[in-house]
Scaffold this active site. Structure first.
Site, mmCIF file in Angstrom:
data_model
loop_
_atom_site.group_PDB
_atom_site.id
_atom_site.type_symbol
_atom_site.label_atom_id
_atom_site.label_comp_id
_atom_site.label_asym_id
_atom_site.label_seq_id
_atom_site.Cartn_x
_atom_site.Cartn_y
_atom_site.Cartn_z
ATOM 1 N N GLN A 185 2.403 -8.205 -7.208
ATOM 2 C CA GLN A 185 1.362 -7.876 -6.235
ATOM 3 C C GLN A 185 1.578 -6.479 -5.665
ATOM 4 O O GLN A 185 2.671 -5.920 -5.760
ATOM 5 C CB GLN A 185 1.346 -8.912 -5.113
ATOM 6 N N VAL A 186 0.508 -5.925 -5.066
ATOM 7 C CA VAL A 186 0.558 -4.606 -4.437
ATOM 8 C C VAL A 186 0.198 -4.771 -2.974
ATOM 9 O O VAL A 186 -0.797 -5.419 -2.638
ATOM 10 C CB VAL A 186 -0.408 -3.617 -5.109
ATOM 11 N N GLU A 246 1.551 6.502 -3.724
ATOM 12 C CA GLU A 246 0.494 6.871 -2.794
ATOM 13 C C GLU A 246 -0.523 5.728 -2.733
ATOM 14 O O GLU A 246 -0.671 4.956 -3.686
ATOM 15 C CB GLU A 246 -0.210 8.139 -3.261
ATOM 16 N N ASP A 295 -3.193 0.992 -21.780
ATOM 17 C CA ASP A 295 -3.973 -0.026 -21.053
ATOM 18 C C ASP A 295 -5.037 0.651 -20.202
ATOM 19 O O ASP A 295 -5.274 0.253 -19.057
ATOM 20 C CB ASP A 295 -3.042 -0.887 -20.188
#
Length: 265
Positions: A99-100, A168, A214
């Site tokens: 996850q982010v 970022e 990708d």
């Protein structure tokens, strides 16, 4: 798609969007070589940590399970502070890798927003992430001024046996942008702007010997100035000459054109 069409697309993009005819020797050298033991990445708004090499900390346990509902993912808690520096604000997205999360850097003034990619606590994803870090370090060294429309990688650390990569903070992906417009398409002006920036990024990656593998709208994100940046190098690879990436594509073409037809499509 025939081989002639693929070769034509790759050649046309390379011809239409050169990076000012720069050679690898004009891009890669930097006035401050990144020594992982002594150097720091400098920014006018952000104090960044050392550009560390991939390493395994003592006591790393890839079988540790803290989240019983999804044992490979870290249970994110809002306002939790990591490394005495990063305060969690939100979950930005999830994927097969983990996850982010969106965080604030408490060491910066004013507070600087960043994104942290939390890798699942599983050996296969961990090893894949270490390969991604090697690619990101190579990109960082070759583009120290952040001019090539690639997501900016800042640092890495381990938290509760999870490898965490600091980037970022970016915003909408091209897919979400199209979704918000009910897939009615974008203006010619935006299409031209995005196409130039994507092809600039891909030409740069070709020069330094990296293939994304990708490339898709979900992996192209907008920054605060509405510039696009190519993201997610989890499947990327370094290549030389006639190397083939047989695991992802079974055709007779050299590896470097793979991304460019993806961008054209």
């Amino acid at each position: 798609i025939s081989q002639k069409i693929l070769n034509f697309l790759a050649f046309s993009i390379k011809l239409a969007f050169p990076i000012n005819n720069l050679s690898p020797h004009q891009i890669i050298p930097t006035n401050q070589p990144l020594d992982p033991t002594t150097s720091s990445i400098q920014s006018s708004n952000l104090q960044l940590g050392p550009n560390r090499l991939c390493y395994l900390p003592a006591g790393l346990n890839l079988n540790y399970r803290e989240n019983p509902n999804n044992p490979e993912d870290y249970p994110v808690r809002k306002d939790e502070i990591w490394e005495q520096r990063y305060q969690i604000k939100s979950v930005l997205g999830r994927g097969s890798y983990g996850q982010v999360i969106g965080v604030e850097d408490l060491w910066s003034s004013p507070k600087y927003e960043l994104a942290i990619k939390i890798i699942k606590n599983k050996s296969t994803f961990h090893q894949q992430a270490l390969s991604e870090v090697e690619i990101l370090n190579k990109i960082l060294e070759a583009d120290p001024m952040d001019k090539m429309n690639i997501v900016r990688y800042h640092d890495l650390f381990y938290h509760c046996n999870h490898l965490c990569l600091v980037f970022e903070k970016l915003y909408f992906s091209l897919y979400h942008l199209l979704e918000r417009k009910d897939f009615e398409g974008l203006s010619i002006h935006l299409i031209r702007q995005f196409a130039r920036q994507i092809c600039k990024a891909l030409s740069f990656l070709e020069i330094i010997g990296v293939i994304h593998c990708d490339l898709k709208p979900e992996n192209i994100l907008l920054d605060s100035k509405n510039n696009v940046k190519v993201c997610d190098f989890g499947w990327s690879a370094e290549y030389t000459g006639a190397m083939r990436y047989a695991l992802l594509i079974s055709n007779p073409y050299d590896i470097y054109p793979i991304d460019k037809p993806s961008a054209a499509l």
